[in-house]
Design an enzyme around this catalytic site. Structure first.
Site: not given
Length: 337
Positions: A220, A287
């Site tokens: 986002a 990640e």
């Protein structure tokens, strides 16, 4: 000599500019609003041409219904946004095909008390409603997992895991735990797997339109930013090292067929362990390794930030619905030993 010193100093300053702007972006609401006006790239798929199909129902995707956002990748995989799909059509198709979903979530230490019950209850209302869903809750305290009233065709299994002293190790070692449970259990019962962080809340439909062979999520905070701002691991000593990539993906949500997810988590785990042997730790831990894997092995489906949104970003005209929200972060409280 002075010329070279000045040049060196100037180059250092230029290298710090993206990092400084990223820090400003995460701390300044006005900057977030400004970033929202930066245009995304657009889908280059010509009308009448087929995208990369995860299943037959993808033919019905309307890539031109959202001219304000990027609806496909350069390798013709769909990027799923509100307005592109017929939810009833997708649900009917996946029920007919016998799709079933395993959901994995880790609730270790204080994260269990703070987030797990809300996460699971909200999932019952919004995640893959109408399809068989099996929850796999990984925790160091099985006795504290709350009772959840599950709907039809929905089950919950609790798997005990070791608690590591560092949250970074918990985050990275989940890759091995997911691989193990796919091999021992999930592959025998579910066609697809979705892996979630627990500090999130479902607020809208997170349905069968998200199912695919390999599914990634646009972060986002980065989907409007130029690639030069993506925080890939830049350390050449790390297996997660990247000079460039396609997008910046968020590890809070990823999924796909059980075979694809197993390949992803096994590769990430192997690279994490190789880094550990070399006394290296990737910038954003699992990640960073996830982004490296998905750059080398392109996802067949990408989810828009609707599928994991942070309200702290503020208003964005392209976010017409939020399906999963970041829960308030309390790192000082939750990540202390």
């Amino acid at each position: 000599m002075r010329f070279f010193q000045k040049t060196k100093c100037t180059l250092k300053c230029l290298l710090w500019v993206p990092a400084a702007l990223c820090a400003l972006y995460f701390t300044c609401s006005s900057m977030n609003i400004f970033i929202g006006f930066l245009p995304m790239e657009k889908c280059t798929l010509e009308k009448g041409k087929l995208p990369t199909l995860d299943n037959s129902v993808d033919v019905s995707l309307d890539f031109w219904s959202r001219t304000d956002v990027q609806t496909c990748t350069t390798w013709k995989a769909p990027i799923i946004w509100e307005g592109m799909f017929d939810s009833k059509h997708y649900d009917q198709n996946h029920k007919k095909e016998g799709s079933s979903v395993a959901l994995t979530v880790f609730a270790v230490g204080r994260y269990l008390d703070e987030y797990l019950e809300t996460f699971l209850n909200s999932s019952e209302h919004h995640f893959m409603v109408g399809l068989p869903v099996s929850y796999y809750v990984f925790t160091d305290m099985p006795e504290k997992v709350p009772h959840i009233d599950l709907g039809p065709q929905r089950t919950l299994k609790v798997i005990k895991v070791q608690r590591h002293s560092r949250w970074q190790d918990i985050s990275m070692m989940r890759m091995k735990a997911i691989s193990d449970v796919i091999e021992s259990d999930i592959r025998h019962h579910s066609t697809h797997v979705f892996c979630f962080d627990v500090d999130q809340v479902f607020t809208g439909r997170f349905g069968s339109e998200a199912l695919g062979d390999s599914v990634a999520l646009l972060h986002a905070y980065y989907y409007h930013l130029p690639k030069s701002f993506y925080t890939y691991d830049r350390n050449p000593k790390s297996k997660a090292y990247m000079e460039t990539g396609d997008f910046y993906y968020h590890a809070a949500v990823f999924g796909g067929s059980w075979k694809s997810v197993k390949s992803l988590v096994e590769a990430c785990y192997q690279n994490i362990m190789e880094d550990k042997q070399n006394n290296v730790e990737a910038l954003w831990h699992d990640e960073s390794h996830l982004n490296k894997y998905l750059w080398l092995h392109k996802p067949s489906r990408v989810l828009s930030p609707e599928y994991c949104w942070d309200t702290q970003i503020g208003y964005r005209s392209d976010i017409q619905v939020t399906r999963l929200l970041w829960a308030p972060k309390q790192y000082d409280k939750l990540r202390t030993p």
